[in-house]
Enzyme design. Structure first.
Site, mmCIF file in Angstrom:
data_model
loop_
_atom_site.group_PDB
_atom_site.id
_atom_site.type_symbol
_atom_site.label_atom_id
_atom_site.label_comp_id
_atom_site.label_asym_id
_atom_site.label_seq_id
_atom_site.Cartn_x
_atom_site.Cartn_y
_atom_site.Cartn_z
ATOM 1 N N GLY A 10 0.902 -1.233 0.064
ATOM 2 C CA GLY A 10 -0.079 -0.099 0.018
ATOM 3 C C GLY A 10 0.924 1.408 -0.057
ATOM 4 N N VAL A 23 17.375 10.043 -4.182
ATOM 5 C CA VAL A 23 18.079 10.539 -5.458
ATOM 6 C C VAL A 23 19.123 11.722 -5.037
ATOM 7 C CG1 VAL A 23 17.898 11.742 -7.632
ATOM 8 C CG2 VAL A 23 16.156 9.981 -6.897
ATOM 9 N N ASP A 134 0.225 1.875 8.081
ATOM 10 C CA ASP A 134 -0.254 0.942 9.447
ATOM 11 C C ASP A 134 0.714 0.928 10.704
ATOM 12 O OD1 ASP A 134 -2.100 0.033 7.473
ATOM 13 O OD2 ASP A 134 -1.310 -1.867 7.359
ATOM 14 N N GLY A 177 -5.780 -0.688 9.139
ATOM 15 C CA GLY A 177 -4.858 -1.382 10.139
ATOM 16 C C GLY A 177 -5.381 -2.810 10.238
ATOM 17 N N SER A 222 -23.199 12.836 22.361
ATOM 18 C CA SER A 222 -22.629 12.474 21.063
ATOM 19 C C SER A 222 -21.340 11.942 21.498
ATOM 20 C CB SER A 222 -22.661 13.445 20.227
ATOM 21 O OG SER A 222 -21.730 14.428 20.613
ATOM 22 N N ARG A 253 -24.145 5.908 13.360
ATOM 23 C CA ARG A 253 -23.801 6.026 11.840
ATOM 24 C C ARG A 253 -22.497 5.292 11.798
ATOM 25 N NH1 ARG A 253 -28.383 6.824 12.089
ATOM 26 N NH2 ARG A 253 -29.670 8.596 11.197
ATOM 27 N N ARG A 262 -4.613 6.889 2.706
ATOM 28 C CA ARG A 262 -3.440 6.649 2.171
ATOM 29 C C ARG A 262 -2.967 7.866 1.106
ATOM 30 N NH1 ARG A 262 -3.599 0.392 0.603
ATOM 31 N NH2 ARG A 262 -3.492 1.221 -1.355
HETATM 32 O O1 F6P Z 1 -0.713 -1.788 4.167
HETATM 33 C C1 F6P Z 1 -1.270 -0.814 3.919
HETATM 34 C C2 F6P Z 1 -2.746 -0.752 3.815
HETATM 35 O O2 F6P Z 1 -3.348 0.317 3.619
HETATM 36 C C3 F6P Z 1 -3.562 -1.492 5.070
HETATM 37 O O3 F6P Z 1 -3.746 -0.668 6.008
HETATM 38 C C4 F6P Z 1 -4.728 -2.104 4.309
HETATM 39 O O4 F6P Z 1 -5.292 -3.043 5.037
HETATM 40 C C5 F6P Z 1 -4.392 -2.376 2.995
HETATM 41 O O5 F6P Z 1 -3.142 -1.630 2.890
HETATM 42 C C6 F6P Z 1 -5.320 -2.370 1.961
HETATM 43 O O6 F6P Z 1 -5.030 -2.771 0.771
HETATM 44 P P1 F6P Z 1 -5.529 -2.525 -0.571
HETATM 45 O O7 F6P Z 1 -5.299 -1.312 -1.157
HETATM 46 O O8 F6P Z 1 -4.696 -3.728 -1.378
HETATM 47 O O9 F6P Z 1 -7.116 -3.147 -0.341
#
Ligand code: F6P
Length: 329
Positions: A10, A23, A134, A177, A222, A253, A262
């Protein structure tokens, strides 16, 4: 020297500034850096970033402006091909054929395991850099991308708290995670949340409902709960259903933050980490190191054997759960 660099698994905010650091630091020693696209899959396919220079070398001008760019210009992947028994040997053959002397792998636990496998097949130097939102890697206080991911999650929670307050509601926010709850836990503390559920601790629904009832009695109208995707309930929706069945006094919710965490501009903490680890990786190669990961512990660069950093997932930060409990009333 000819040094390859790839991002694997990821992606995470800060990978780009790390590529820039690698670099630029290589320039100091007149090493050549070749970007390998699409992680280990790209290595098997000899898919090199067209750096414009001779032999696809990434020039120092080509990494200009990467400090603030999310994602990775090299692209990333999870390679089923590389995971096959002959994957590392095939990768070693490509590295030798293309005259590489060293390889830097930026990624999380699985990617660093791939780096270790390569050291058993290839004579060149292999250095790992922890890059994943993570924070599941041992041998460093934080992985590249973790600080930005917390910031993204906390910003979302701040917004949800506004609407939770207006509607007297409880939000259950799912963060990433799979094996490590550090992102969930630190997000919960920084976001002023009341409850967290993480993979490391079995979920006790009756106990959570009891807590919710207590908070209700205290006058909390809340609330925000954070759930790590790898929690034993199987995510935020299952959590909501179980709490409903268990008698939660709040209307609930669910918000799944997912891949939003990410992306985005790397925060200053990630840029600094990327700079330290990127330059650190080049220094390590310069000193003849191999089979190691560069980490940052107590503001000091630390080299750890790859075997050690992948041996297990890191544990939850000491005392952080207590902080949440102490502050949530
Ligand atoms: O390894 C990083 C991560 O973002 C995890 O937190 C998550 O479980 C996983 O990648 C999701 O992976 P993908 O983008 O392959 O669904």
């Amino acid at each position: 020297m000819r040094i390859g660099v790839l991002c694997s698994g990821g992606d995470s905010p800060g990978m780009n500034p790390c590529i820039r650091a690698i670099v630029r630091a290589s320039g100091l020693y007149r090493h050549e850096v070749v970007g390998i696209r699409h992680g280990y899959q790209g290595l098997l396919d000899a898919d090199f970033f067209d750096g414009g220079g001779r032999y696809n070398v990434l020039g120092i001008r080509e990494v200009s402006g990467l400090t603030s760019r999310g994602g990775t210009i090299l692209h990333s992947s999870r390679s089923a091909d590389y995971s096959k028994p002959d994957g590392p040997a095939r990768a070693a053959e490509i590295l030798t054929r293309h005259h590489f002397d060293a390889l830097i792998v930026i990624g999380g636990n699985g990617s660093l395991t791939g780096a270790l496998d390569l050291t058993r097949q290839w004579k060149g130097q292999v250095i790992g850099i922890p890059g994943t939102i993570d924070n599941d890697v041992l041998g460093t206080d934080a992985t590249i991308g973790f600080p930005t991911a917390i910031q993204t999650a906390v910003e979302a929670i701040d917004k949800l708290r506004d609407t939770a307050g207006s509607h007297d509601m409880m939000f259950i926010v799912e963060v990433m995670g799979r094996h490590c709850g550090d992102l969930a836990l630190r997000t919960a503390v920084a976001g002023g949340c009341e409850i967290v559920a993480v993979p490391e601790i079995p979920t006790d629904i009756p106990k959570i409902v009891e807590k919710l009832k207590y908070y209700r009695e205290l006058g909390k109208r809340s609330m925000v709960m954070v759930v790590a995707e790898g929690d034993d309930m199987g995510g935020a929706y299952n959590m909501m259903n179980a709490l409903k069945e268990g008698g939660s006094p709040y209307e609930m919710r669910v918000v799944v933050l997912g891949h939003v965490q990410r992306g985005g501009t790397p925060c200053p903490g990630d840029r600094l980490l990327a700079a330290v680890l990127g330059v650190g990786a080049i220094e390590a190669i310069q000193h003849g190191e191999s089979g190691k990961m560069v980490g940052y512990i107590n503001s000091k660069l630390k080299l750890s054997p790859l075997e050690e950093v992948i041996a297990s997932h890191r544990e939850l930060t000491d005392g952080m759960m207590h902080l949440l409990d102490a502050l949530s009333t």
